[in-house]
Design a protein around this motif. Structure first.
Motif, PDB file in Angstrom:
ATOM      1  N   PHE A  36      18.076 -49.786 -27.514  1.00  0.00           N
ATOM      2  CA  PHE A  36      18.529 -50.133 -28.869  1.00  0.00           C
ATOM      3  C   PHE A  36      19.702 -51.089 -28.770  1.00  0.00           C
ATOM      4  CE2 PHE A  36      21.793 -49.007 -32.146  1.00  0.00           C
ATOM      5  CZ  PHE A  36      21.274 -49.825 -33.137  1.00  0.00           C
ATOM      6  N   CYS A  37      19.536 -52.258 -29.363  1.00  0.00           N
ATOM      7  CA  CYS A  37      20.604 -53.260 -29.386  1.00  0.00           C
ATOM      8  C   CYS A  37      20.952 -53.575 -30.837  1.00  0.00           C
ATOM      9  CB  CYS A  37      20.161 -54.535 -28.667  1.00  0.00           C
ATOM     10  SG  CYS A  37      21.407 -55.840 -28.680  1.00  0.00           S
ATOM     11  N   ALA A  38      22.209 -53.365 -31.202  1.00  0.00           N
ATOM     12  CA  ALA A  38      22.681 -53.643 -32.559  1.00  0.00           C
ATOM     13  C   ALA A  38      23.298 -55.033 -32.603  1.00  0.00           C
ATOM     14  CB  ALA A  38      23.708 -52.599 -32.983  1.00  0.00           C
ATOM     15  N   ASP A  39      22.824 -55.845 -33.527  1.00  0.00           N
ATOM     16  CA  ASP A  39      23.430 -57.160 -33.741  1.00  0.00           C
ATOM     17  C   ASP A  39      24.608 -56.980 -34.687  1.00  0.00           C
ATOM     18  OD1 ASP A  39      24.165 -59.737 -34.252  1.00  0.00           O
ATOM     19  OD2 ASP A  39      22.251 -60.372 -35.110  1.00  0.00           O
ATOM     20  N   LEU A  40      25.815 -57.003 -34.116  1.00  0.00           N
ATOM     21  CA  LEU A  40      27.044 -56.897 -34.898  1.00  0.00           C
ATOM     22  C   LEU A  40      27.784 -58.229 -34.913  1.00  0.00           C
ATOM     23  CD1 LEU A  40      28.412 -53.386 -33.852  1.00  0.00           C
ATOM     24  CD2 LEU A  40      26.787 -53.977 -35.645  1.00  0.00           C
ATOM     25  N   GLY A  41      27.034 -59.302 -34.653  1.00  0.00           N
ATOM     26  CA  GLY A  41      27.655 -60.616 -34.669  1.00  0.00           C
ATOM     27  C   GLY A  41      28.228 -61.029 -33.335  1.00  0.00           C
ATOM     28  N   GLN A  42      27.686 -60.484 -32.241  1.00  0.00           N
ATOM     29  CA  GLN A  42      28.206 -60.827 -30.919  1.00  0.00           C
ATOM     30  C   GLN A  42      27.769 -62.204 -30.454  1.00  0.00           C
ATOM     31  OE1 GLN A  42      26.201 -58.252 -31.782  1.00  0.00           O
ATOM     32  NE2 GLN A  42      25.091 -57.423 -30.023  1.00  0.00           N
ATOM     33  N   GLY A  43      26.882 -62.850 -31.198  1.00  0.00           N
ATOM     34  CA  GLY A  43      26.534 -64.238 -30.908  1.00  0.00           C
ATOM     35  C   GLY A  43      25.633 -64.431 -29.710  1.00  0.00           C
ATOM     36  N   GLU A  44      25.063 -63.378 -29.191  1.00  0.00           N
ATOM     37  CA  GLU A  44      24.168 -63.500 -28.033  1.00  0.00           C
ATOM     38  C   GLU A  44      22.756 -63.850 -28.482  1.00  0.00           C
ATOM     39  OE1 GLU A  44      24.334 -59.846 -25.964  1.00  0.00           O
ATOM     40  OE2 GLU A  44      26.379 -60.118 -25.236  1.00  0.00           O
ATOM     41  N   ASP A  45      21.971 -64.334 -27.542  1.00  0.00           N
ATOM     42  CA  ASP A  45      20.553 -64.572 -27.785  1.00  0.00           C
ATOM     43  C   ASP A  45      19.846 -63.225 -27.688  1.00  0.00           C
ATOM     44  OD1 ASP A  45      17.920 -65.262 -27.865  1.00  0.00           O
ATOM     45  OD2 ASP A  45      18.017 -66.747 -26.247  1.00  0.00           O
ATOM     46  N   VAL A  58      10.983 -51.650 -20.053  1.00  0.00           N
ATOM     47  CA  VAL A  58      11.102 -50.936 -21.326  1.00  0.00           C
ATOM     48  C   VAL A  58      10.011 -51.427 -22.287  1.00  0.00           C
ATOM     49  CG1 VAL A  58      12.584 -50.501 -23.319  1.00  0.00           C
ATOM     50  CG2 VAL A  58      13.580 -50.631 -21.027  1.00  0.00           C
ATOM     51  N   LYS A  59       9.229 -50.493 -22.796  1.00  0.00           N
ATOM     52  CA  LYS A  59       8.146 -50.852 -23.707  1.00  0.00           C
ATOM     53  C   LYS A  59       8.618 -50.941 -25.160  1.00  0.00           C
ATOM     54  CE  LYS A  59       4.598 -48.668 -20.810  1.00  0.00           C
ATOM     55  NZ  LYS A  59       3.571 -47.600 -20.741  1.00  0.00           N
ATOM     56  N   ASN A  60       9.548 -50.084 -25.519  1.00  0.00           N
ATOM     57  CA  ASN A  60      10.000 -49.987 -26.908  1.00  0.00           C
ATOM     58  C   ASN A  60      11.448 -50.453 -27.005  1.00  0.00           C
ATOM     59  OD1 ASN A  60      10.043 -49.450 -29.597  1.00  0.00           O
ATOM     60  ND2 ASN A  60       9.462 -47.289 -29.427  1.00  0.00           N
ATOM     61  N   VAL A  61      11.688 -51.583 -27.672  1.00  0.00           N
ATOM     62  CA  VAL A  61      13.034 -52.147 -27.798  1.00  0.00           C
ATOM     63  C   VAL A  61      13.335 -52.377 -29.278  1.00  0.00           C
ATOM     64  CG1 VAL A  61      14.596 -54.011 -27.137  1.00  0.00           C
ATOM     65  CG2 VAL A  61      12.733 -53.344 -25.591  1.00  0.00           C
ATOM     66  N   TYR A  62      14.425 -51.798 -29.732  1.00  0.00           N
ATOM     67  CA  TYR A  62      14.896 -52.021 -31.094  1.00  0.00           C
ATOM     68  C   TYR A  62      16.050 -53.030 -31.063  1.00  0.00           C
ATOM     69  CZ  TYR A  62      12.526 -47.818 -32.955  1.00  0.00           C
ATOM     70  OH  TYR A  62      11.603 -46.884 -33.342  1.00  0.00           O
ATOM     71  N   VAL A  63      15.914 -54.116 -31.804  1.00  0.00           N
ATOM     72  CA  VAL A  63      17.010 -55.066 -31.999  1.00  0.00           C
ATOM     73  C   VAL A  63      17.189 -55.221 -33.501  1.00  0.00           C
ATOM     74  CG1 VAL A  63      17.851 -57.415 -31.651  1.00  0.00           C
ATOM     75  CG2 VAL A  63      16.549 -56.283 -29.830  1.00  0.00           C
ATOM     76  N   GLU A  64      18.328 -54.779 -34.028  1.00  0.00           N
ATOM     77  CA  GLU A  64      18.518 -54.730 -35.474  1.00  0.00           C
ATOM     78  C   GLU A  64      19.763 -55.501 -35.899  1.00  0.00           C
ATOM     79  OE1 GLU A  64      16.386 -50.383 -36.160  1.00  0.00           O
ATOM     80  OE2 GLU A  64      18.492 -50.657 -36.686  1.00  0.00           O
ATOM     81  N   ASP A  65      19.622 -56.272 -36.955  1.00  0.00           N
ATOM     82  CA  ASP A  65      20.732 -57.037 -37.520  1.00  0.00           C
ATOM     83  C   ASP A  65      21.527 -56.129 -38.453  1.00  0.00           C
ATOM     84  OD1 ASP A  65      22.493 -58.750 -38.762  1.00  0.00           O
ATOM     85  OD2 ASP A  65      21.021 -60.283 -39.233  1.00  0.00           O
ATOM     86  N   LEU A  66      22.689 -55.684 -38.009  1.00  0.00           N
ATOM     87  CA  LEU A  66      23.527 -54.768 -38.779  1.00  0.00           C
ATOM     88  C   LEU A  66      24.835 -55.419 -39.219  1.00  0.00           C
ATOM     89  CD1 LEU A  66      23.092 -51.524 -36.623  1.00  0.00           C
ATOM     90  CD2 LEU A  66      21.789 -52.217 -38.640  1.00  0.00           C
ATOM     91  N   ARG A  67      24.882 -56.755 -39.229  1.00  0.00           N
ATOM     92  CA  ARG A  67      26.143 -57.450 -39.509  1.00  0.00           C
ATOM     93  C   ARG A  67      26.709 -57.135 -40.892  1.00  0.00           C
ATOM     94  NH1 ARG A  67      24.321 -63.416 -37.943  1.00  0.00           N
ATOM     95  NH2 ARG A  67      22.388 -62.545 -38.804  1.00  0.00           N
ATOM     96  N   GLU A  68      25.866 -57.210 -41.914  1.00  0.00           N
ATOM     97  CA  GLU A  68      26.375 -56.958 -43.267  1.00  0.00           C
ATOM     98  C   GLU A  68      26.812 -55.503 -43.430  1.00  0.00           C
ATOM     99  OE1 GLU A  68      27.193 -59.005 -45.493  1.00  0.00           O
ATOM    100  OE2 GLU A  68      26.133 -60.865 -45.001  1.00  0.00           O
ATOM    101  N   THR A  69      26.018 -54.589 -42.902  1.00  0.00           N
ATOM    102  CA  THR A  69      26.399 -53.170 -42.941  1.00  0.00           C
ATOM    103  C   THR A  69      27.695 -52.928 -42.191  1.00  0.00           C
ATOM    104  OG1 THR A  69      24.103 -52.429 -43.124  1.00  0.00           O
ATOM    105  CG2 THR A  69      25.680 -50.843 -42.261  1.00  0.00           C
ATOM    106  N   PHE A  70      27.820 -53.543 -41.024  1.00  0.00           N
ATOM    107  CA  PHE A  70      29.022 -53.391 -40.207  1.00  0.00           C
ATOM    108  C   PHE A  70      30.271 -53.794 -40.985  1.00  0.00           C
ATOM    109  CE2 PHE A  70      31.725 -55.547 -36.799  1.00  0.00           C
ATOM    110  CZ  PHE A  70      32.352 -54.378 -36.408  1.00  0.00           C
ATOM    111  N   VAL A  71      30.239 -54.953 -41.597  1.00  0.00           N
ATOM    112  CA  VAL A  71      31.428 -55.449 -42.293  1.00  0.00           C
ATOM    113  C   VAL A  71      31.663 -54.693 -43.591  1.00  0.00           C
ATOM    114  CG1 VAL A  71      32.591 -57.463 -43.255  1.00  0.00           C
ATOM    115  CG2 VAL A  71      31.140 -57.719 -41.233  1.00  0.00           C
TER     116      VAL A  71
END
Length: 403
Positions: A36-45, A58-71
């Motif tokens: 599970f990778c949370a996109d909190l605006g770290q600017g990575e690819d 890893v077969k199951n990978v979650y990548v979620e954009d949580l920037r608005e929720t974070f702020v």
């Protein structure tokens, strides 16, 4: 009998620690790892992060954009409370961990996983922040903390492990810095920074230019607020994440928000951290300026007395505790009239409040003026002073009588 672990959800960033942990979990527990990778605006690819996890099996990978929720749901509530740990740290790493851990626990429950795992070390604060959140929201989940289990004891050993297992990482033995980046800040630890006497190398900074290299001309920025939340910059309304990103760019260009702190970790040791929080610094200064105009004196003083405790709770990982939630209610009640605009000047590392205005202002020029007025009888101050000095007078008389 302990249940076997068949599935584990790992908080995965794609960096050195979690990449090694991913492989180690597969080898040690022989369990399915869900990343599970949370996109909190770290600017990575993040596509590359996802591809890297898949390349590691890893077969199951979650990548979620949580920037608005974070702020909106974490950073802004914290800024409404003016939280600052030990006088200078705006808690950029601390406030990110409860959101990551909350979403990680939700995914674990959804996927039927028995465990969650993180890359925090046994010496740091993050282990506490992650695990207090897991316990508060999903107490049945088992926690796997590799830094407390494996035999490796240094980032150098992790780099060697990665080399042996052909895991691509960016950290090197020459620059073994630990870095945490999100939309609110960047933190740096390790390497030469472990010597508190050594200045941080300028090349490590990512969000800000050095004050010496900042423009020779100042700029002014106006921040519009509603009920303690920033909603506009220079008259333009923006979403929480866009507003913070915009101020990061402005503040970073003028060297705003660098902090070098030897802080007291919750686990008992002192640690040296270097931080960049350009947009957050601007918002902190602007917010306090507008509060000075709109908040009742006793409410402001009472709220200020809560700030050290509130900051400690966030730093130590108690975001989902009843005491933090109770203090947050009081803070938010005090923010109802913090609506208006604050103007700040940015110049070579300095963020300076230069103006504030509000329809909710408690400032009365007709009362505060040094010129002639018709609303304040200065003679009233005489009785006020006598009453407040009475206890001092009695104490002085007692001293005189006993001497």
């Amino acid at each position: 009998m302990t249940r076997p672990i068949k599935k584990v959800v790992l908080a995965y960033s794609g960096g050195l620690d979690t990449s090694v942990i991913l492989k180690w979990l597969q080898e040690t527990y022989e369990a399915e790892v869900i990343a599970f990778c949370a996109d909190l605006g770290q600017g990575e690819d993040l596509k590359a992060v996802k591809a890297k996890a898949r390349a590691l099996g890893v077969k199951n990978v979650y990548v979620e954009d949580l920037r608005e929720t974070f702020v909106a749901d974490y950073v802004f509530p914290m800024l409404r409370g003016n939280a600052m740990y030990e006088g200078s740290y705006l808690l950029g790493t601390s406030i990110a961990r409860p959101l990551i851990a909350r979403r990680q626990a939700e995914i674990a429950l959804k996927e039927g996983a028995e465990a969650v795992s993180h890359g925090a070390t046994g010496k740091g604060n993050d282990q506490v922040r992650f695990e207090l959140t897991y316990t508060a929201l999903a107490p049945r989940l088992k926690v796997i903390a590799p830094w407390r289990e494996w035999s490796m004891r240094s980032r150098r050993e992790l780099i060697e492990y990665a080399e042996r297992h052909h895991i691509p990482v960016t950290a090197t033995k020459a620059k073994p810095y630990s870095m945490d980046l999100n939309l609110f800040h960047v933190s740096y630890e390790g390497g030469i920074l472990e010597d508190p006497w050594e200045a941080p190398p300028d090349e490590i900074f990512q969000m800000t230019v050095s004050p010496e290299q900042a423009p020779n001309r100042a700029i002014e920025v106006a921040i519009g607020y509603e009920a303690g939340n920033p909603v506009a910059v220079d008259g333009k309304n923006m979403s929480p994440a866009r507003l913070l990103a915009h101020l990061n760019k402005l503040g970073g260009a003028h060297g705003i928000g660098r902090v070098d702190l030897v802080e007291n970790r919750y686990v008992g040791m002192k640690s040296r951290g270097v931080y960049e929080t350009p947009g957050g610094t601007i918002l902190h200064v602007a917010h306090r300026g507008l509060e000075s105009l709109t908040m009742d004196r006793e409410v402001l003083h009472l709220r200020d007395s809560l700030i050290p405790r509130y900051a400690d709770l966030i730093y130590n990982g108690y975001w989902f505790s009843p005491e933090r939630e109770m203090i947050q209610v009081a803070i938010d009640e005090a923010q109802r009239d913090v609506t208006g605009t604050a103007r700040v000047k940015l110049y070579k590392g300095n963020c300076i409040l230069v103006g504030r205005r509000s329809k909710q202002s408690l400032y009365r020029l007709d009362i505060a003026t040094f010129e002639e007025d018709e609303v304040y009888n200065q003679k009233d101050a005489e009785g006020f002073i006598r009453l407040n000095a009475l206890r001092l007078k009695i104490r002085a008389q007692r001293k005189k009588a006993s001497s």
